[in-house]
Design a protein around this motif. Structure first.
Motif, short mmCIF file in Angstrom:
data_model
loop_
_atom_site.label_atom_id
_atom_site.label_comp_id
_atom_site.label_asym_id
_atom_site.label_seq_id
_atom_site.Cartn_x
_atom_site.Cartn_y
_atom_site.Cartn_z
N SER A 37 1.56 9.45 2.83
CA SER A 37 1.92 9.05 1.40
C SER A 37 3.25 9.35 0.87
CB SER A 37 0.85 10.06 0.68
OG SER A 37 -0.60 9.81 0.86
N PHE A 40 5.63 6.77 3.00
CA PHE A 40 5.14 5.02 2.84
C PHE A 40 5.15 4.59 1.39
CE2 PHE A 40 4.22 5.72 7.29
CZ PHE A 40 4.65 4.64 7.81
N GLY A 41 4.92 5.79 0.32
CA GLY A 41 4.59 5.50 -1.09
C GLY A 41 5.78 4.62 -1.43
N VAL A 44 5.53 1.07 -0.14
CA VAL A 44 4.30 0.24 -0.79
C VAL A 44 4.60 -0.32 -2.14
CG1 VAL A 44 1.94 0.47 -1.43
CG2 VAL A 44 2.68 1.35 0.90
N GLY A 75 -2.45 0.28 -5.13
CA GLY A 75 -1.86 1.43 -4.48
C GLY A 75 -3.00 2.25 -3.65
N LEU A 78 -2.47 2.64 -0.09
CA LEU A 78 -1.75 3.70 0.44
C LEU A 78 -2.69 5.06 0.91
CD1 LEU A 78 0.83 5.17 1.11
CD2 LEU A 78 1.28 5.74 -1.00
#
Length: 360
Positions: A37, A40-41, A44, A75, A78
């Motif tokens: 998270s 890649f947060g 994304v 989101g 994710l």
């Protein structure tokens, strides 16, 4: 996946057998999902911004929300990515409960994705029409319920357990299917209704999931289950891994979703996470405890039902706006105050839910 690898390698190097311990794998599941998270947060969020996946804000809602228009949504993808990768790495993939929970979570996430896509990309404010949304939720909810019912290997797996009473276990028979469907679909929609403020839904979801993970661990251990007078469900302990993955993914998402939010999870996340909680509660036979721990979700849902019923029957509204969190906003509470107080209430309710395991 790594469980099988560790089991194979333990033949040559015994320390690898440590990965058979649920608690250790649970810790790694949390850390893995949290790291995914966090890493890649930002990626994304940038991608959602580039695709102009901005949230539309209701003009009849609190005026403070108008500034949130354009905040990227969807989101929740994710969160699901982190949960699935972490679970596939650390769970025993030969466990049927793992696949039922993952399959149901993915299915409800798909329904949420279609709803979000129609709202955000196709600019259709209705999203997926309610009748179609509930139809597909019903299809997937019944599929999970039927699968659990016909793969049950012991009577305890389909009995209704009542909190605070150690000797009350009611055999439901085929009614189990309808009851399970209602729990899954009801929890999914309850979490979705609660997801209206920054971080309001995700942290209670994390807390309830963590508690369900503890209950799953106890339920899947014969000695603990016998001591606490709760049903022993063989294999249920493996749900600790999914619960841990959800906690890690949820906390990682909260890093970006806390007030003021950089991203919203949308229906793809809320519907999926609610369904996951519902299935896990059903597997460990603690549906009533789920209602206690998820009291915030329950009250938010009831506020909408009462508001609609009152307006249709009397033409008057009970609340200034439903769901309930909007009522307090319109009363003048700052958004962070509403959020944190609902979090605190959830902490108390989760503790009460866990206490029911002993107070019997």
């Amino acid at each position: 996946m790594l469980v099988w690898l560790a089991d194979y390698l333990s033949q040559f190097y015994s320390p690898f057998s440590v990965f058979q311990y649920l608690t250790l794998r649970g810790i790694f599941a949390v850390l893995t999902a949290l790291t995914i998270s966090w890493v890649f947060g930002p990626i994304v969020i940038r991608k959602l911004n580039d695709l102009q996946m901005g949230q539309a804000i209701r003009s009849d809602g609190p005026q403070t929300h108008l500034s949130k228009a354009g905040t990227p949504t969807m989101g929740g993808a994710l969160i699901l990515l982190a949960i699935f990768i972490s679970t596939l790495l650390w769970a025993d993939l030969g466990n049927r409960y793992v696949w039922v929970v993952l399959g149901t979570t993915l299915a409800f996430g798909l329904v949420g994705w279609i709803d979000d896509y129609r709202k955000v990309v196709e600019k259709n404010p209705r999203g997926l029409p309610a009748r179609w949304k509930y139809l597909w939720q019903s299809v997937f909810g019944f599929a999970a319920a039927i699968t659990l019912y016909y793969t049950a290997q012991a009577p305890a797996e389909t009995e209704l357990i009542v909190p605070f009473f150690k000797n009350v276990a009611l055999s439901m028979g085929p009614f189990y299917i309808l009851f399970t469907y209602l729990v899954i679909v009801g929890t999914s929609n309850a979490v979705n209704l609660t997801d209206g403020l920054d971080g309001l839904a995700i942290l209670p979801t994390v807390m309830v999931s963590g508690a369900l993970g503890i209950i799953a661990y106890l339920t899947g251990n014969y000695q603990f289950a016998d001591y606490l007078h709760i049903p022993y469900i063989a294999g249920a302990g493996e749900l600790l891994i999914i619960s841990a993955a959800l906690c890690g993914a949820g906390l990682g998402f909260l890093w970006f979703n806390t007030y003021p939010a950089m991203v919203f999870m949308g229906d793809i996340g809320a519907l999926a996470l609610g369904a996951a909680l519902g299935v896990m509660a059903v597997v460990v036979r603690q549906e009533f405890v789920l209602a206690i721990m998820g009291g915030v979700f329950v009250v938010e849902t009831l506020s909408v039902i009462l508001q609609v019923a009152s307006f249709k029957l009397t033409g008057k509204r009970i609340f200034r706006m439903a769901p309930l969190h909007h009522h307090y906003e319109l009363k003048g509470w700052p958004e962070p105050r509403v959020i944190v107080r609902f979090w605190i209430i959830t902490v108390v309710l989760v503790l009460i839910g866990l206490a029911t395991l002993k107070i019997r």
